[in-house]
Design an enzyme around this catalytic site. Structure first.
Site, PDB file in Angstrom:
ATOM      1  N   TYR A 285     -12.715   7.478 -12.334  1.00  0.00           N
ATOM      2  CA  TYR A 285     -12.866   6.201 -11.617  1.00  0.00           C
ATOM      3  C   TYR A 285     -13.537   5.160 -12.510  1.00  0.00           C
ATOM      4  CZ  TYR A 285     -14.203   3.036  -7.742  1.00  0.00           C
ATOM      5  OH  TYR A 285     -14.372   1.957  -6.897  1.00  0.00           O
TER       6      TYR A 285
ATOM      7  N   ARG B 180     -18.434   8.437   1.970  1.00  0.00           N
ATOM      8  CA  ARG B 180     -19.350   7.384   1.533  1.00  0.00           C
ATOM      9  C   ARG B 180     -20.551   7.345   2.471  1.00  0.00           C
ATOM     10  NH1 ARG B 180     -15.424   2.496  -0.494  1.00  0.00           N
ATOM     11  NH2 ARG B 180     -13.904   3.249   1.021  1.00  0.00           N
TER      12      ARG B 180
ATOM     13  N   ASP C 196       0.861  -1.200   0.000  1.00  0.00           N
ATOM     14  CA  ASP C 196       0.000   0.000   0.000  1.00  0.00           C
ATOM     15  C   ASP C 196       0.892   1.243   0.000  1.00  0.00           C
ATOM     16  OD1 ASP C 196      -3.262   0.159   1.043  1.00  0.00           O
ATOM     17  OD2 ASP C 196      -2.130   2.025   0.843  1.00  0.00           O
TER      18      ASP C 196
ATOM     19  N   ASN D 234       1.262  -3.354 -14.055  1.00  0.00           N
ATOM     20  CA  ASN D 234       2.419  -3.835 -13.291  1.00  0.00           C
ATOM     21  C   ASN D 234       2.108  -5.127 -12.547  1.00  0.00           C
ATOM     22  OD1 ASN D 234       4.167  -1.776 -14.033  1.00  0.00           O
ATOM     23  ND2 ASN D 234       3.508  -0.426 -12.374  1.00  0.00           N
TER      24      ASN D 234
ATOM     25  N   SER E 255      -6.870   1.243  -5.043  1.00  0.00           N
ATOM     26  CA  SER E 255      -7.481   2.356  -5.793  1.00  0.00           C
ATOM     27  C   SER E 255      -8.260   3.222  -4.820  1.00  0.00           C
ATOM     28  CB  SER E 255      -8.472   1.845  -6.854  1.00  0.00           C
ATOM     29  OG  SER E 255      -9.202   2.933  -7.402  1.00  0.00           O
TER      30      SER E 255
HETATM   31  P1  NAD Z   1      -9.857   2.160   0.400  1.00  0.00           P
HETATM   32  O1  NAD Z   1      -9.565   3.534  -0.085  1.00  0.00           O
HETATM   33  O2  NAD Z   1     -10.184   1.969   1.835  1.00  0.00           O
HETATM   34  O3  NAD Z   1      -8.645   1.183   0.052  1.00  0.00           O
HETATM   35  C1  NAD Z   1      -7.878   1.298  -1.126  1.00  0.00           C
HETATM   36  C2  NAD Z   1      -6.422   1.154  -0.737  1.00  0.00           C
HETATM   37  O4  NAD Z   1      -5.599   1.217  -1.915  1.00  0.00           O
HETATM   38  C3  NAD Z   1      -5.930   2.271   0.196  1.00  0.00           C
HETATM   39  O5  NAD Z   1      -5.294   1.708   1.317  1.00  0.00           O
HETATM   40  C4  NAD Z   1      -4.940   3.071  -0.669  1.00  0.00           C
HETATM   41  O6  NAD Z   1      -3.948   3.693   0.081  1.00  0.00           O
HETATM   42  C5  NAD Z   1      -4.433   1.975  -1.604  1.00  0.00           C
HETATM   43  N1  NAD Z   1      -3.868   2.487  -2.843  1.00  0.00           N
HETATM   44  C6  NAD Z   1      -4.452   3.339  -3.735  1.00  0.00           C
HETATM   45  N2  NAD Z   1      -3.606   3.597  -4.757  1.00  0.00           N
HETATM   46  C7  NAD Z   1      -2.491   2.871  -4.538  1.00  0.00           C
HETATM   47  C8  NAD Z   1      -1.269   2.714  -5.245  1.00  0.00           C
HETATM   48  N3  NAD Z   1      -1.016   3.381  -6.389  1.00  0.00           N
HETATM   49  N4  NAD Z   1      -0.321   1.883  -4.731  1.00  0.00           N
HETATM   50  C9  NAD Z   1      -0.540   1.216  -3.570  1.00  0.00           C
HETATM   51  N5  NAD Z   1      -1.695   1.334  -2.854  1.00  0.00           N
HETATM   52  C10 NAD Z   1      -2.654   2.155  -3.325  1.00  0.00           C
HETATM   53  O7  NAD Z   1     -11.027   1.580  -0.520  1.00  0.00           O
HETATM   54  P2  NAD Z   1     -11.819   0.198  -0.417  1.00  0.00           P
HETATM   55  O8  NAD Z   1     -13.226   0.495  -0.167  1.00  0.00           O
HETATM   56  O9  NAD Z   1     -11.111  -0.739   0.492  1.00  0.00           O
HETATM   57  O10 NAD Z   1     -11.701  -0.309  -1.919  1.00  0.00           O
HETATM   58  C11 NAD Z   1     -10.805  -1.338  -2.291  1.00  0.00           C
HETATM   59  C12 NAD Z   1     -11.023  -1.693  -3.758  1.00  0.00           C
HETATM   60  O11 NAD Z   1     -12.358  -2.150  -3.955  1.00  0.00           O
HETATM   61  C13 NAD Z   1     -10.821  -0.515  -4.728  1.00  0.00           C
HETATM   62  O12 NAD Z   1     -10.183  -0.979  -5.887  1.00  0.00           O
HETATM   63  C14 NAD Z   1     -12.235  -0.069  -5.029  1.00  0.00           C
HETATM   64  O13 NAD Z   1     -12.322   0.531  -6.296  1.00  0.00           O
HETATM   65  C15 NAD Z   1     -12.991  -1.386  -4.976  1.00  0.00           C
HETATM   66  N6  NAD Z   1     -14.421  -1.171  -4.651  1.00  0.00           N
HETATM   67  C16 NAD Z   1     -14.819  -0.917  -3.363  1.00  0.00           C
HETATM   68  C17 NAD Z   1     -16.178  -0.728  -3.077  1.00  0.00           C
HETATM   69  C18 NAD Z   1     -16.691  -0.493  -1.675  1.00  0.00           C
HETATM   70  O14 NAD Z   1     -17.908  -0.359  -1.489  1.00  0.00           O
HETATM   71  N7  NAD Z   1     -15.847  -0.464  -0.667  1.00  0.00           N
HETATM   72  C19 NAD Z   1     -17.118  -0.755  -4.120  1.00  0.00           C
HETATM   73  C20 NAD Z   1     -16.660  -0.985  -5.420  1.00  0.00           C
HETATM   74  C21 NAD Z   1     -15.316  -1.211  -5.674  1.00  0.00           C
HETATM   75  N1  UDP Z   2     -25.109  10.293  -0.337  1.00  0.00           N
HETATM   76  C1  UDP Z   2     -25.887  11.149   0.402  1.00  0.00           C
HETATM   77  N2  UDP Z   2     -25.309  11.834   1.443  1.00  0.00           N
HETATM   78  C2  UDP Z   2     -23.999  11.690   1.774  1.00  0.00           C
HETATM   79  C3  UDP Z   2     -23.206  10.798   1.024  1.00  0.00           C
HETATM   80  C4  UDP Z   2     -23.784  10.125  -0.036  1.00  0.00           C
HETATM   81  O1  UDP Z   2     -27.086  11.306   0.142  1.00  0.00           O
HETATM   82  O2  UDP Z   2     -23.549  12.336   2.745  1.00  0.00           O
HETATM   83  C5  UDP Z   2     -25.712   9.548  -1.465  1.00  0.00           C
HETATM   84  C6  UDP Z   2     -25.007   9.778  -2.800  1.00  0.00           C
HETATM   85  O3  UDP Z   2     -25.587  10.877  -3.442  1.00  0.00           O
HETATM   86  C7  UDP Z   2     -25.258   8.476  -3.528  1.00  0.00           C
HETATM   87  C8  UDP Z   2     -25.368   7.439  -2.409  1.00  0.00           C
HETATM   88  O4  UDP Z   2     -25.579   8.172  -1.211  1.00  0.00           O
HETATM   89  O5  UDP Z   2     -26.490   8.545  -4.214  1.00  0.00           O
HETATM   90  C9  UDP Z   2     -24.140   6.570  -2.277  1.00  0.00           C
HETATM   91  O6  UDP Z   2     -23.024   7.412  -2.210  1.00  0.00           O
HETATM   92  P1  UDP Z   2     -21.555   6.872  -1.932  1.00  0.00           P
HETATM   93  O7  UDP Z   2     -20.646   8.055  -1.987  1.00  0.00           O
HETATM   94  O8  UDP Z   2     -21.519   6.045  -0.698  1.00  0.00           O
HETATM   95  O9  UDP Z   2     -21.221   5.861  -3.122  1.00  0.00           O
HETATM   96  P2  UDP Z   2     -21.638   5.743  -4.657  1.00  0.00           P
HETATM   97  O10 UDP Z   2     -22.565   4.589  -4.660  1.00  0.00           O
HETATM   98  O11 UDP Z   2     -22.302   6.990  -5.137  1.00  0.00           O
HETATM   99  O12 UDP Z   2     -20.354   5.496  -5.326  1.00  0.00           O
END
Ligand code: NAD
Ligand code: UDP
Length: 313
Positions: free
Chosen positions: A145, A186, A31, A99, A75
C-alpha cells in the site's frame, strides 16, 4: 462539469459523489467493487446526472464524451483490505493511476490522485509536513500500500512534468464516517461495531499509538478545494487533533453508554505507525481549509448511522 470518480462505490468516493452532485455537476462513477459496496451508491440510482460504470481501472478505460475532472480514489484502503488484495492494490496504484492519467491527457481533464499519510510510514518527523519524505519499510507488511501510493505520486508528477498533465495530489489522514465497511478492520468503525454489539473493544498493544481523525464531510470538502486550486504538489488533508487509540476507545464507549463492552488488549501488528498527525498549514494557506466538525459530533452521527443495522439480533 462532467466528472469521473474512480472508487465511486467506496466510503470516500460515494461521499464525494454526493458533494459534487449537490454542486450541480454530472458524475460518472467507476468501481469494480473489490472493497466497495452497491449499498453505498444505491441512493444514486435513477438520478439524471449520475451514471455508473463497473470497470477495473487496472484495465485501460474508454469513456464517451467529454471529461473535465478525474478523481482517482480507487484503491483498497484498510490494512485488512490491502493485505488481502496485495497485488490488486499495487496494480490500481500503478497501472490504474497510469490509465487514468492517460485518460486525463486524452480528454484534457484535470486529474487528482488520492494518496495517503501512509507515504510517511512510521514517521520520524511529527507532525508530518508535506516536505517530509517518510520512513517506509519497502518490503514490510504495509509495503503493497504505502510503496504503491508513493509510486502513484511519482507517476502523477512524471505526467505533470513531462506530459504537462494538470494534476493534484492529496495525502489523506485517517477519516471516519457513515458507509465505512464495518468489517474492514479500521479503528473507528471496528470500535463502534464492537461497542454496539457488546463485544470486546480490541485495542492493539497498549493503545499508546496515536491517530488524528477527520470527519468525512470535512475531508471531501477539502478534496474538492484541492481539485479547484492551482497547486500541483501534495497537500495533507486531515484533522490535526491527535489522540491515542486507547482514548478513541474510551471516547466511543462514552458515546454508547448502554454498551457493556470491555476493553481488551491484543498484539500490536507489525509496522504499525506509532504516531500520526497532519501538519495542515499548507491546506490552510492555499485552500483556506480546516476541519470544522467536532469529533463528538462526527462520532455521534456515525453511531446513529450504524445503530440499527449493526446490532446483532
Ligand atoms: P474504500 O475501500 O471504501 O473505497 C475504495 C474503492 O475503490 C472501493 O469501492 C473499491 O471497490 C474501489 N476500487 C479498488 N480497486 C479498484 C480498481 N482496480 N478499479 C475500480 N475500482 C477499484 O476506501 P476509502 O476509504 O473510500 O478510500 C478511498 C481512497 O482514499 C483510496 O485511494 C485510499 O487509499 C485513500 N485514503 C483513504 C483514507 C481513509 O481514511 N478513508 C486515508 C488515506 C487514504
Ligand atoms: N487499531 C486497534 N484496534 C483495532 C483496529 C485498529 O487498536 O481493532 C489500531 C491500529 O493498530 C492502528 C490504529 O488503530 O494503530 C489505526 O488503525 P487503522 O487500521 O484504522 O488505520 P491505520 O492508521 O493503521 O492505517
Amino acid at each position: 462539469m462532467r466528472i469521473l470518480i474512480s472508487g465511486a462505490a467506496g466510503f470516500l468516493g460515494s461521499h464525494l459523489t454526493d458533494l459534487l452532485l449537490a454542486q450541480g455537476h454530472e458524475i460518472v462513477g467507476v468501481d469494480n467493487f473489490i472493497t466497495g459496496k452497491d449499498d453505498n451508491i444505491a441512493h444514486l440510482k435513477g438520478k439524471p446526472k449520475y451514471s455508473f460504470l463497473r470497470h477495473d481501472v487496472i484495465e485501460p478505460i474508454k469513456i464517451d464524451g467529454p471529461v473535465d475532472r478525474i478523481y482517482h480514489m480507487a484503491s483498497p484502503a484498510s490494512p485488512i483490505g490491502y493485505v488481502k488484495h496485495q497485488v490488486a492494490t499495487m496494480k490500481v496504484n500503478s497501472q490504474g493511476t497510469w490509465n487514468l492519467l492517460e485518460l486525463s491527457i486524452e480528454k484534457n481533464a484535470r486529474f487528482l490522485m488520492a494518496s495517503t499519510s501512509e507515504t510517511y510510514g512510521d514517521p520520524s518527523v511529527h507532525p508530518q509536513r508535506e516536505d517530509y519524505w517518510g520512513n517506509v519499510n519497502p518490503i514490510g507488511l504495509r509495503s503493497m500500500y504505502d510503496e504503491a501510493k508513493r509510486f502513484s505520486e511519482a507517476c502523477t508528477m512524471a505526467y505533470h512534468r513531462e506530459r504537462k498533465a494538470d494534476t493534484r495530489i492529496i495525502r489523506i489522514f485517517n477519516t471516519y464516517g457513515p458507509r465505512m465497511d464495518p468489517y474492514d478492520g479500521r479503528v473507528v468503525i471496528s470500535f463502534i461495531r464492537q461497542a454496539l454489539n457488546n463485544e470486546p473493544i480490541t485495542v492493539f498493544g497498549e493503545g499508546k499509538q496515536t491517530r488524528s481523525l477527520c470527519y468525512v464531510s470535512d475531508l471531501v470538502r477539502g478534496i474538492n478545494l484541492v481539485m479547484e486550486s492551482d497547486f500541483h504538489e501534495p497537500i495533507n488533508l486531515g484533522n490535526p487533533e491527535e489522540m491515542t487509540i486507547l482514548q478513541i476507545a474510551k471516547e466511543i464507549l462514552a458515546l454508547i453508554p448502554q454498551s457493556r463492552s470491555p476493553i481488551v488488549h491484543m498484539p500490536m501488528p507489525p509496522d504499525d505507525p506509532r504516531v500520526r498527525c497532519p501538519d495542515i498549514t499548507r491546506a490552510k494557506q492555499i485552500l483556506g481549509w480546516h476541519p470544522v466538525v467536532p469529533r463528538r459530533e462526527g462520532l455521534g452521527k456515525m453511531i446513529e448511522f450504524y445503530k440499527d443495522q449493526l446490532v446483532k439480533k
